[in-house]
Write a protein that holds these residues in place. Sequence first.
Motif, mmCIF file in Angstrom:
data_model
loop_
_atom_site.group_PDB
_atom_site.id
_atom_site.type_symbol
_atom_site.label_atom_id
_atom_site.label_comp_id
_atom_site.label_asym_id
_atom_site.label_seq_id
_atom_site.Cartn_x
_atom_site.Cartn_y
_atom_site.Cartn_z
ATOM 1 N N GLU A 148 -8.726 6.817 -3.511
ATOM 2 C CA GLU A 148 -7.932 6.449 -2.342
ATOM 3 C C GLU A 148 -6.437 6.688 -2.573
ATOM 4 N N THR A 149 -5.947 6.173 -3.723
ATOM 5 C CA THR A 149 -4.490 6.246 -3.956
ATOM 6 C C THR A 149 -4.038 7.671 -4.292
ATOM 7 N N LEU A 150 -4.976 8.493 -4.813
ATOM 8 C CA LEU A 150 -4.573 9.859 -5.178
ATOM 9 C C LEU A 150 -4.437 10.782 -3.968
ATOM 10 N N LYS A 151 -5.021 10.351 -2.823
ATOM 11 C CA LYS A 151 -5.028 11.224 -1.636
ATOM 12 C C LYS A 151 -3.635 11.739 -1.283
ATOM 13 N N ASP A 152 -2.688 10.835 -1.122
ATOM 14 C CA ASP A 152 -1.344 11.247 -0.695
ATOM 15 C C ASP A 152 -0.301 11.022 -1.785
ATOM 16 N N PHE A 153 -0.768 10.982 -3.020
ATOM 17 C CA PHE A 153 0.114 10.727 -4.163
ATOM 18 C C PHE A 153 0.931 11.987 -4.460
ATOM 19 N N ARG A 154 2.255 11.863 -4.471
ATOM 20 C CA ARG A 154 3.103 13.050 -4.683
ATOM 21 C C ARG A 154 3.986 12.920 -5.927
ATOM 22 N N MET A 155 3.912 11.780 -6.597
ATOM 23 C CA MET A 155 4.821 11.585 -7.735
ATOM 24 C C MET A 155 4.369 12.454 -8.914
ATOM 25 N N GLN A 156 5.307 12.758 -9.796
ATOM 26 C CA GLN A 156 4.997 13.736 -10.854
ATOM 27 C C GLN A 156 4.553 13.101 -12.164
ATOM 28 N N ALA A 157 4.802 11.806 -12.318
ATOM 29 C CA ALA A 157 4.413 11.162 -13.577
ATOM 30 C C ALA A 157 3.942 9.732 -13.316
ATOM 31 N N ILE A 158 3.106 9.240 -14.241
ATOM 32 C CA ILE A 158 2.619 7.850 -14.170
ATOM 33 C C ILE A 158 2.888 7.215 -15.534
ATOM 34 N N GLU A 169 -5.571 17.916 -13.689
ATOM 35 C CA GLU A 169 -5.703 19.160 -12.912
ATOM 36 C C GLU A 169 -4.597 19.310 -11.874
ATOM 37 N N ARG A 170 -4.129 18.193 -11.366
ATOM 38 C CA ARG A 170 -3.064 18.264 -10.355
ATOM 39 C C ARG A 170 -1.666 18.357 -10.981
ATOM 40 N N GLY A 171 -1.630 18.396 -12.303
ATOM 41 C CA GLY A 171 -0.339 18.566 -12.979
ATOM 42 C C GLY A 171 0.519 17.305 -12.971
ATOM 43 N N ILE A 172 -0.119 16.154 -12.734
ATOM 44 C CA ILE A 172 0.635 14.890 -12.801
ATOM 45 C C ILE A 172 0.604 14.445 -14.262
ATOM 46 N N LEU A 173 1.765 14.096 -14.801
ATOM 47 C CA LEU A 173 1.836 13.701 -16.214
ATOM 48 C C LEU A 173 1.512 12.211 -16.345
ATOM 49 N N TYR A 174 0.377 11.918 -16.975
ATOM 50 C CA TYR A 174 -0.030 10.519 -17.148
ATOM 51 C C TYR A 174 0.239 10.108 -18.594
ATOM 52 N N ALA A 175 1.063 9.074 -18.767
ATOM 53 C CA ALA A 175 1.319 8.541 -20.114
ATOM 54 C C ALA A 175 0.267 7.462 -20.370
ATOM 55 N N PRO A 176 -0.670 7.698 -21.309
ATOM 56 C CA PRO A 176 -1.798 6.771 -21.476
ATOM 57 C C PRO A 176 -1.354 5.312 -21.642
ATOM 58 N N ASP A 177 -1.994 4.446 -20.859
ATOM 59 C CA ASP A 177 -1.574 3.038 -20.768
ATOM 60 C C ASP A 177 -1.526 2.335 -22.121
ATOM 61 N N GLU A 192 0.810 -1.219 0.000
ATOM 62 C CA GLU A 192 0.000 0.000 0.000
ATOM 63 C C GLU A 192 0.844 1.270 0.000
ATOM 64 N N ASP A 193 2.117 1.150 0.385
ATOM 65 C CA ASP A 193 2.973 2.349 0.470
ATOM 66 C C ASP A 193 3.561 2.764 -0.877
ATOM 67 N N ILE A 194 3.379 1.934 -1.892
ATOM 68 C CA ILE A 194 4.008 2.236 -3.186
ATOM 69 C C ILE A 194 3.444 3.533 -3.797
ATOM 70 N N TYR A 195 2.228 3.922 -3.380
ATOM 71 C CA TYR A 195 1.612 5.149 -3.925
ATOM 72 C C TYR A 195 2.120 6.420 -3.251
ATOM 73 N N THR A 196 2.776 6.255 -2.116
ATOM 74 C CA THR A 196 3.132 7.453 -1.342
ATOM 75 C C THR A 196 4.643 7.611 -1.150
ATOM 76 N N VAL A 197 5.424 6.780 -1.835
ATOM 77 C CA VAL A 197 6.875 6.897 -1.674
ATOM 78 C C VAL A 197 7.360 8.207 -2.302
ATOM 79 N N ASP A 198 8.524 8.620 -1.874
ATOM 80 C CA ASP A 198 9.086 9.877 -2.346
ATOM 81 C C ASP A 198 9.888 9.628 -3.637
ATOM 82 N N ALA A 199 9.156 9.277 -4.701
ATOM 83 C CA ALA A 199 9.811 9.017 -5.989
ATOM 84 C C ALA A 199 9.274 10.013 -7.012
#
Length: 382
Positions: A263-273, A292-300, A241-248
């Motif tokens: 749930e996973t977006l609550k404490d999500f701090r990473m800049q890209a997916i 909206e949160r400025g996270i760069l998502y590369a479409p799956d 469960e911590d993989i979403y909130t690591v400092d990466a």
Amino acid sequence: MGIRDIEKMEKMGNFEIMERIAGHEQVLICNRPEVGLRAIISIHDTTFGPALGGTRMQMYNSFDEALDDSLKLSRGMTYKCIGADVDFGGGKGVIIGNPKTDRKPELFRAYGQMVDSLHKRFYTGTDMGTEIRDFTHAFKETRQIAGKPPEFHGGGDSSEPTALGVIYGIEAANKELYGTRDIASRTYAVQGLGKVGFKVAEHLLARGAKIFAADINRDSVKAIADRADALDGEVEFVPLEDIYTVDADVFVPCAIGGVINDETLKDFRMQAIVGSANNVLASDPHGEMVHERGILYAPDYIVNSGGLIQVADELYGANPDRVMAKTRSIGHSLERIFDISKEKNIGTFRAADEMCEQKLELRRKMDSMFSAGGRPKWDFDN
Ligand code: NAD
């Protein structure tokens, strides 16, 4: 649909199914009780070439559920094929059955006959619930099988090009965010160390990056720890469960779908997916949230198309060099998608769909200019 099915429906005064399949070119339904085959093949669009898509086997609760799945998945394959720039269209097969008990040779032979009846309009292979050995039975009835093992002149395991596609995707995201494709200067949270995730982790470690990793399977964790030692790389294991909130910097989902959610977006701090998992976004609104949160998502479906590129390539005669060269273009497609997203201020998941829709429209226009000669004949020698 067969003419008798249509007559039956007309008698029933029920055109609901006709409305549901609207937008798809063709739906083939097969019921062969003597071998236990109940299957649906949906062909969504063949503008770019014959339909290509895996066949999944699943215990659906109803015919409607199976039909909806085949329609949705075949439409998705049209986009995926266009995004991967392979000259195929979208199709999907579903077999209604229990993959643990119903995967019999005669069922797959009969399925091969069903596929063959489409006269090269549909090429298929494994998906959820089916394995390559099932298709060795189907192969006795039809040449329209893709994703074959090397001993059947196929490309074999597709996880290597899929993993490479993820690496090219990470490079494109790094360039977009940090102005350089460099991998080593960033950190990565890899979720899932299976066929694809393990290879992605290996590539990242080999290129000097630090990774955080999580997998439910302890053997995979041990294996990547050994690999990190051999490569002199740095890997830090975290609870699932911590993989979403690591400092990466970059989240690399390579396990299951739906992992970007409320749930996973609550404490999500990473800049890209950027990862291989299918359906990473739990829903479209989560794609908007990410944007909206400025996270760069590369479409799956763009990032994970290396495997599809290999499967499609096999139908021209498997050529690993060509597959690797084409897989590189995944990075370029993502750069185009990031540009569309910025130009229009829309989520990257929408930008990817728009890019594919524009290509489809353009191709239809091109085809109509030459329609007098008919469409080119598709033929593969395999
Ligand atoms: P895989 O089954 O080999 O690996 C999945 C890994 O994820 C396993 O090691 C499993 O233990 C782990 N896992 C499962 N649930 C987890 C969780 N909650 N947290 C952490 N780890 C978890 O599958 P794969 O072939 O590596 O594919 C990975 C993903 O990429 C899947 O979503 C698949 O649909 C997608 N994909 C794969 C390919 C391909 O070529 N193999 C192509 C396109 C897309």
